[in-house]
Design an enzyme around this catalytic site. Structure first.
Site, mmCIF file in Angstrom:
data_model
loop_
_atom_site.group_PDB
_atom_site.id
_atom_site.type_symbol
_atom_site.label_atom_id
_atom_site.label_comp_id
_atom_site.label_asym_id
_atom_site.label_seq_id
_atom_site.Cartn_x
_atom_site.Cartn_y
_atom_site.Cartn_z
ATOM 1 N N GLY A 141 0.834 -1.196 0.000
ATOM 2 C CA GLY A 141 0.000 0.000 0.000
ATOM 3 C C GLY A 141 0.864 1.240 0.000
ATOM 4 O O GLY A 141 2.015 1.219 0.470
ATOM 5 N N CYS A 174 5.912 -0.275 7.326
ATOM 6 C CA CYS A 174 5.576 0.901 6.530
ATOM 7 C C CYS A 174 6.786 1.312 5.710
ATOM 8 O O CYS A 174 7.904 1.338 6.222
ATOM 9 C CB CYS A 174 5.167 2.038 7.476
ATOM 10 S SG CYS A 174 4.765 3.559 6.622
ATOM 11 N N LEU A 175 6.550 1.625 4.435
ATOM 12 C CA LEU A 175 7.663 2.035 3.576
ATOM 13 C C LEU A 175 8.305 3.330 4.076
ATOM 14 O O LEU A 175 9.454 3.604 3.760
ATOM 15 C CB LEU A 175 7.174 2.218 2.131
ATOM 16 C CG LEU A 175 6.655 0.946 1.450
ATOM 17 C CD1 LEU A 175 6.088 1.274 0.083
ATOM 18 C CD2 LEU A 175 7.750 -0.102 1.343
ATOM 19 N N HIS A 208 -2.251 7.740 6.843
ATOM 20 C CA HIS A 208 -1.221 8.590 6.223
ATOM 21 C C HIS A 208 -1.822 9.893 5.697
ATOM 22 O O HIS A 208 -1.207 10.956 5.786
ATOM 23 C CB HIS A 208 -0.543 7.868 5.055
ATOM 24 C CG HIS A 208 0.558 6.935 5.463
ATOM 25 N ND1 HIS A 208 1.687 7.355 6.134
ATOM 26 C CD2 HIS A 208 0.717 5.597 5.279
ATOM 27 C CE1 HIS A 208 2.487 6.311 6.342
ATOM 28 N NE2 HIS A 208 1.920 5.228 5.847
ATOM 29 N N HIS A 244 -4.390 1.665 7.578
ATOM 30 C CA HIS A 244 -3.016 2.173 7.656
ATOM 31 C C HIS A 244 -2.800 3.305 6.633
ATOM 32 O O HIS A 244 -2.278 4.372 6.971
ATOM 33 C CB HIS A 244 -2.050 1.001 7.394
ATOM 34 C CG HIS A 244 -0.601 1.364 7.360
ATOM 35 N ND1 HIS A 244 0.318 0.841 8.247
ATOM 36 C CD2 HIS A 244 0.107 2.187 6.537
ATOM 37 C CE1 HIS A 244 1.517 1.350 7.974
ATOM 38 N NE2 HIS A 244 1.421 2.149 6.949
ATOM 39 N N GLU A 245 -3.237 3.071 5.401
ATOM 40 C CA GLU A 245 -3.010 4.077 4.350
ATOM 41 C C GLU A 245 -3.860 5.321 4.573
ATOM 42 O O GLU A 245 -3.405 6.441 4.333
ATOM 43 C CB GLU A 245 -3.286 3.477 2.968
ATOM 44 C CG GLU A 245 -2.415 2.286 2.578
ATOM 45 C CD GLU A 245 -0.932 2.522 2.772
ATOM 46 O OE1 GLU A 245 -0.479 3.680 2.658
ATOM 47 O OE2 GLU A 245 -0.205 1.550 3.072
ATOM 48 N N GLN A 280 3.028 9.878 1.302
ATOM 49 C CA GLN A 280 4.363 9.273 1.389
ATOM 50 C C GLN A 280 5.273 9.663 0.228
ATOM 51 O O GLN A 280 6.487 9.507 0.327
ATOM 52 C CB GLN A 280 4.250 7.742 1.452
ATOM 53 C CG GLN A 280 3.572 7.239 2.725
ATOM 54 C CD GLN A 280 3.382 5.741 2.684
ATOM 55 O OE1 GLN A 280 2.407 5.248 2.136
ATOM 56 N NE2 GLN A 280 4.341 5.004 3.213
HETATM 57 ZN ZN ZN Z 1 2.684 3.349 5.815
#
Ligand code: ZN
Length: 159
Positions: A46, A91-92, A137, A133-134, A51
């Site tokens: 995701g 998480c990236l 963000h 989660h997304e 991000q």
């Molecule tokens: Zn994330």
């Protein structure tokens, strides 16, 4: 397509609150394509526009094994939440850190797709985790923020 640069903590731009998308134009289509490419390249399941330093309400997700089932959510809103599940998340934007986070076990999401059509997604298990989660963000929240709340709750008021 372009691989976009992914912001990582402690970059303060990750705290930015995303604006709604108003025009479903060629720029938006390019953004969603680039975000998918960036997510597959990372690799991740995701990615939120926040991000990649684009502060619009755009999220891409693909939890399939073969990376051939992309979901694009524009202006997503969770309209129903049920139950609780705890899942280990990464998480990236927070490389190499994984932690268990408690979230709703099933959700209903209303959003638009990249062409502006209204869509409703009913999600549970990993997809529900990933969407929650997304969407965090887009509000400037990373998953570690959920943990600090948990840790804070263990402190005594006098302490
Ligand atoms: Zn994330």
């Amino acid at each position: 397509m372009t691989i976009l640069n992914i912001l990582t903590l402690p970059d303060k731009r990750l705290k930015t609150i995303a604006d709604p998308v108003v025009s479903f134009d060629a720029d938006l289509k390019k953004l969603t394509k680039d975000m998918l490419e960036t997510m597959y390249d990372a690799p991740g399941i995701g990615l939120a526009a926040t991000q990649v330093d684009v502060h619009k309400q755009v999220v891409v997700i693909d939890i399939s094994e073969d990376k051939n089932n992309p979901i694009c959510l524009i202006n997503p809103k969770i309209v129903e939440k049920n139950g609780l599940q705890t899942h280990e998340e990464g998480c990236l934007s927070v490389p190499n850190i994984y932690a268990k986070v408690k979230r709703a076990s099933s959700i209903v999401v209303e959003a638009q797709n990249e062409t502006g059509e209204n869509i409703t997604i009913v999600a549970d298990e990993l997809l529900a985790v990933c969407i929650q989660h997304e969407l965090d963000h887009l509000k400037g929240i990373v998953f570690l923020d959920h943990l600090s709340v948990m840790i804070a709750s263990y402190r005594s008021p006098a302490g």
